[in-house]
Motif scaffolding. Sequence first.
Motif, PDB file in Angstrom:
ATOM      1  N   LEU A  34      30.024  59.923-127.833  1.00  0.00           N
ATOM      2  CA  LEU A  34      28.936  60.464-128.642  1.00  0.00           C
ATOM      3  C   LEU A  34      29.480  61.069-129.929  1.00  0.00           C
ATOM      4  O   LEU A  34      30.462  61.819-129.905  1.00  0.00           O
ATOM      5  CB  LEU A  34      28.160  61.538-127.874  1.00  0.00           C
TER       6      LEU A  34
ATOM      7  N   ALA B 136      23.444  59.133-130.750  1.00  0.00           N
ATOM      8  CA  ALA B 136      22.112  59.352-130.177  1.00  0.00           C
ATOM      9  C   ALA B 136      21.562  60.730-130.538  1.00  0.00           C
ATOM     10  O   ALA B 136      22.295  61.717-130.606  1.00  0.00           O
ATOM     11  CB  ALA B 136      22.171  59.202-128.667  1.00  0.00           C
ATOM     12  N   THR B 137      20.249  60.773-130.760  1.00  0.00           N
ATOM     13  CA  THR B 137      19.560  62.045-130.995  1.00  0.00           C
ATOM     14  C   THR B 137      18.412  62.242-130.016  1.00  0.00           C
ATOM     15  O   THR B 137      17.662  63.206-130.132  1.00  0.00           O
ATOM     16  CB  THR B 137      19.000  62.115-132.433  1.00  0.00           C
ATOM     17  N   ARG B 138      18.271  61.337-129.056  1.00  0.00           N
ATOM     18  CA  ARG B 138      17.244  61.474-128.013  1.00  0.00           C
ATOM     19  C   ARG B 138      17.828  61.043-126.672  1.00  0.00           C
ATOM     20  O   ARG B 138      18.661  60.140-126.610  1.00  0.00           O
ATOM     21  CB  ARG B 138      16.010  60.617-128.340  1.00  0.00           C
TER      22      ARG B 138
ATOM     23  N   VAL C 164      28.476  56.174-130.463  1.00  0.00           N
ATOM     24  CA  VAL C 164      27.044  56.118-130.750  1.00  0.00           C
ATOM     25  C   VAL C 164      26.562  57.504-131.165  1.00  0.00           C
ATOM     26  O   VAL C 164      27.104  58.513-130.742  1.00  0.00           O
ATOM     27  CB  VAL C 164      26.238  55.609-129.532  1.00  0.00           C
TER      28      VAL C 164
ATOM     29  N   THR D 244      23.760  64.266-136.315  1.00  0.00           N
ATOM     30  CA  THR D 244      23.058  64.019-135.064  1.00  0.00           C
ATOM     31  C   THR D 244      22.507  65.327-134.506  1.00  0.00           C
ATOM     32  O   THR D 244      21.297  65.521-134.476  1.00  0.00           O
ATOM     33  CB  THR D 244      23.976  63.330-134.028  1.00  0.00           C
TER      34      THR D 244
ATOM     35  N   ASN E  45      21.579  53.184-124.424  1.00  0.00           N
ATOM     36  CA  ASN E  45      22.955  52.823-124.764  1.00  0.00           C
ATOM     37  C   ASN E  45      23.781  52.554-123.507  1.00  0.00           C
ATOM     38  O   ASN E  45      24.573  51.602-123.455  1.00  0.00           O
ATOM     39  CB  ASN E  45      23.604  53.935-125.590  1.00  0.00           C
TER      40      ASN E  45
ATOM     41  N   GLN F 293      17.645  57.401-125.978  1.00  0.00           N
ATOM     42  CA  GLN F 293      18.650  56.588-126.650  1.00  0.00           C
ATOM     43  C   GLN F 293      19.936  56.531-125.836  1.00  0.00           C
ATOM     44  O   GLN F 293      20.581  55.477-125.738  1.00  0.00           O
ATOM     45  CB  GLN F 293      18.923  57.136-128.052  1.00  0.00           C
ATOM     46  N   VAL F 294      20.334  57.651-125.257  1.00  0.00           N
ATOM     47  CA  VAL F 294      21.530  57.666-124.411  1.00  0.00           C
ATOM     48  C   VAL F 294      21.329  56.740-123.217  1.00  0.00           C
ATOM     49  O   VAL F 294      22.215  55.953-122.861  1.00  0.00           O
ATOM     50  CB  VAL F 294      21.847  59.098-123.943  1.00  0.00           C
TER      51      VAL F 294
END
Length: 320
Positions: A23, A277-279, A275, A28, A286, A282-283
């Motif tokens: 991450l 991710a901001t949500r 990656v 982010t 991914n 999304q994680v």
Amino acid sequence: MTTAPLPRHRIGTSELEASALSLGSWHTFDRMDFADAVTMVRHAMDEGVNLFDVGVYAMPGMPPVFTDVLWGSIMRATGAPRDSYLASVKLWIEAFGEDGFGPQLKNAFLRTGLDHADLVILGDLRRDDVRLEDLVDDLSALTRAGLIRAWGVNNWSASNIHALRRIAAERGVDGPQIAQLKYSLARRSIPDGAPFAELFGSGFSMQASDVLEGGILAGRTSPDREIGRDPGSIREAIVATVPGITALAEELGATPAQVAVAFTLTHPANATTLVGATRLEQVRQNIGALDLVRRVGAEELRALVEPFWVDRGVVDPEGP
């Protein structure tokens, strides 16, 4: 949830083992609700993510950025023991002076709450007045002091990485272990080219970054935030590939983002894909990209996405 644990790969010849997904923190965590960020990071760690990019992106004279400061608070809020994750810190050549990287590292530790960095990544080499020998010597001293455990570079040429490794070997110290490289459905010329293949063949690793082109390859063709540089000036051509990527994703029962992340996981030298991710969703998506690779197969997936390789013949495989 994945059907198998998130795999880990050794970074170069170091003792570090990174999760297949990592991450990042460039714009982010400063775009998230704090509680949501804690929940997201806890979930990522529960799924096996163990590497976090925590670069200091606040530059003198520029608007302040606090994503790294927030990351430190997020990690404390998760209650995760320090030895349960790896922290990767960016160091900038522009600020390298007579005191070496020490002041930058001290500032990074102040902002994040870290007392050591497992990995440091040197930013782009944009100066011609810095001796590579001085960089190697300084990083070796920081390693001996217990402040860093391994180091690598960001978007350096293959020739300059070879030079760093040669200097380190002559001095009997550890050289760079990993290169953070732009690697995506669209930008493949450097990581897939012959100059880096030689490095990878000797045990050198890659960390794939900019894998979604600021969200464009996930279908967000008009990003409303700052995104990375555009080597080869191909961004408009990348946007033109999005309908095809979206159609392929539908055929594979996946999202465009999953196809993009899954592709990077097929590179044999890629230790970890970064990656941003901001949500929480999304994680989850991914991580689901690993199942896409298992279901479709790496060779078949690479063949299916071949038409979206935009920088072929445009960007020099040697690197900047």
